[in-house]
Design an enzyme around this catalytic site. Structure first.
Site, PDB file in Angstrom:
ATOM      1  N   CYS A 140      38.878  42.547  44.414  1.00 50.57           N
ATOM      2  CA  CYS A 140      39.343  41.164  44.420  1.00 50.57           C
ATOM      3  C   CYS A 140      40.742  41.071  45.051  1.00 50.57           C
ATOM      4  O   CYS A 140      40.882  41.261  46.246  1.00 50.57           O
ATOM      5  CB  CYS A 140      39.298  40.583  43.010  1.00 50.57           C
ATOM      6  N   HIS A 195      33.655  41.639  41.425  1.00 47.70           N
ATOM      7  CA  HIS A 195      34.143  42.506  40.354  1.00 47.70           C
ATOM      8  C   HIS A 195      33.036  43.463  39.891  1.00 47.70           C
ATOM      9  O   HIS A 195      32.220  43.114  39.039  1.00 47.70           O
ATOM     10  CB  HIS A 195      34.626  41.668  39.170  1.00 47.70           C
ATOM     11  N   GLU A 200      33.337  45.888  37.973  1.00 44.02           N
ATOM     12  CA  GLU A 200      33.558  46.270  36.579  1.00 44.02           C
ATOM     13  C   GLU A 200      32.915  45.306  35.602  1.00 44.02           C
ATOM     14  O   GLU A 200      32.683  45.648  34.437  1.00 44.02           O
ATOM     15  CB  GLU A 200      35.061  46.383  36.287  1.00 44.02           C
TER      16      GLU A 200
END
Length: 507
Positions: free
Chosen positions: A79, A167, A169
């Protein structure tokens, strides 16, 4: 030498989730401020740049010189990290026509790229950004796109540098862990040799070197974190450790006695201290949650200081501080969500050095370590419980009468969760005493009594949580028992808020 991934934190709320996902790959990682890269540390095998609340062109944006890293270590920007790489390499980053937030699907994937191995077009990813990369830098190429984000992922033609505007994660990114594994294992070459066993071995060795022959005092709470920290320290230094369990009068029902009994099997040197009257006195009339936490934190310091003076040559204060404690208390952007009584300030007041052997572990990792240390499962599987105890579950001022009401209601809720077999399916549960009274009818009489809220959440790391979808039959049974058995309560509610936007605790 323990190989590691360094995650440079630019202030994202999901930075620690990146770390948690890297740990799932049995790879050690450290999260450091964006401007604190450990130059000269030969154990670093790769670098991840986190997201950020800022825009790369913002005057307040965090800037870091990557020249000493580029070309020497693999770099993955996520990001803001991706946008920063692009912006500082000659690309363009501009405000998106509309904020790109939520689920998206990769419409194009360059399967030849090592970062995207085993990821196919259509894979769901999670977007959360207001800016977008409109032009990638020279000597870079796009490796993934969505219908609305052309440069969803890119790679350098000349250096081991990658960037993704989504993202990986986030659990909503279906192949996020695959992408991170491709980076951490395939690209960076992690041997995936970090585990609970290796953590115990290295930490015991480190504690022996750190503490030497000094004596240590540790505050036990009865929870998982302090228990694991105590057993780990006991393994390293044995009788040099004295554990102090303080009853601040805000524990669960009968917890002081039950916890002392539990610790008998662990061979710990434990001193129990009943300081409830002191805490009740100092909390009288206080309603602000931050003030409550600070009073309780200072109270612990005072009690520990008094007890520590009874032990000759104590040099260290040990605490069961874990990652979420530090994360929510200290923010790179300067924002405090809530303070924790076991983070910051104590050594200066007590003139003791601080020892926090679990500071880099997430809750589920702490439990893994505890199991490897042989701690009984009924201690390991206990729900997290706030350090300030029921003080942050009583909204408003604290009185012994309110504590008693909440203890009884909480005991009914937790007992029913255990009896139903759902206790281990819930990350954390408790009851909140609300600062309102409610009209009710009991028998033929009108009542005007307290209302309580039940709180139960599911989570993996406490960084995010969803409200537990408990059976209506169980909720009805708990409500009925509380209203019938706890004098002073005539209404029970159930909290169905997730984190974010709500926190797990109400205060």
């Amino acid at each position: 030498m323990q190989e590691k991934i360094i995650i440079l934190d630019f202030g994202s709320q999901t930075t620690q989730l990146i770390g948690r996902r890297v740990r799932e790959l049995n790879t050690y990682c450290e999260i450091l401020p964006y401007n604190k890269f450990p130059y000269g540390d030969e154990s670093v095998i790769g670098v991840i740049l986190s997201g950020s609340p800022f825009s790369v062109y913002d005057s307040k944006a965090f800037n870091v010189n990557l020249d000493c890293i580029r070309g020497k270590l693999p770099i993955l920007g996520i990001c803001y990290g991706a946008q920063y790489i692009s912006y500082t390499s000659g690309g363009k980053v501009e405000p998106a026509e509309s904020r790109e937030y939520g689920r998206a699907n990769l419409s194009h994937v360059d399967a030849r790229d090592k970062l995207l191995r085993d990821i196919k077009p259509g894979s769901q990813v999670w977007m959360s950004h207001g800016d977008t990369i409109t032009e990638i830098p020279p000597h870079f190429h796009t490796i993934a796109s969505t219908d609305s984000v052309v440069n969803a992922a890119f790679a350098s033609d000349e250096e081991p540098i990658w960037g993704v505007q989504f993202h990986p994660e986030a659990y909503h990114s279906i192949d996020g862990l695959t992408l991170l594994k491709n980076f951490v294992v395939t690209i960076c070459g992690s041997h995936q040799d970090w585990s609970a066993e290796s953590f115990i071995d290295s930490t015991v060795k480190q504690l022996k070197e750190q503490i030497g022959d000094d004596k240590v005092v540790l505050g036990l709470s009865g929870g998982v974190d302090s228990s694991v920290a105590a057993v780990l320290l006991n393994k390293a230094i044995g009788k040099q450790l004295t554990c102090i369990f303080v009853d601040h009068g805000l524990l669960r029902k009968n917890e002081f006695q039950n916890v002392l009994k539990d610790y008998e099997c662990l061979g710990l040197n434990v001193v129990g201290v009943d300081a409830s009257s002191k805490f009740y006195s100092e909390l009288a009339g206080v309603t602000d949650p931050e003030q409550k936490r600070k009073i309780i934190g200072k109270g612990f310091v005072d009690v520990f200081d008094e007890e520590a003076r009874k032990i000759k040559n104590v040099k260290w204060l040990a605490q069961g501080t874990i990652y979420p404690d530090c994360i929510e208390s200290l923010s790179i952007t300067g924002t405090t969500i809530k303070s924790h009584h076991n983070v910051g300030g104590l050594p200066e007041k007590m003139n003791l050095k601080l020892c926090e052997p679990l500071r880099l572990l997430f809750k589920d990792e702490v439990r893994d370590v505890g199991r490897k240390l042989g701690i009984p499962d009924h201690l390991i599987s206990r729900h997290p419980f706030p350090g300030p105890g029921l003080a942050v579950r009583i909204l408003g001022d604290i009185t012994p009468e309110k504590v008693s009401i909440l203890q009884e209601a909480d005991d009914i809720f937790i007992s029913n969760l255990r009896e139903s077999g759902l206790y281990n399916n819930v990350w954390q549960a408790g009851v909140i005493l609300l600062p309102i009274r409610s009209v009710g009818v009991m028998g033929d009489e009108r009542t005007y009594e307290q209302a309580v809220a039940l709180r139960a959440v599911t989570s993996t790391d406490a960084m995010s949580a969803d409200w537990a979808h408990l059976p209506y039959e169980l909720l009805a049974k708990v409500s009925n028992e509380i209203i019938n058995k706890v004098k002073g309560v005539n209404r029970v509610c159930y909290d169905i808020s997730s984190k974010p936007p709500a926190t797990i605790e109400w205060e």
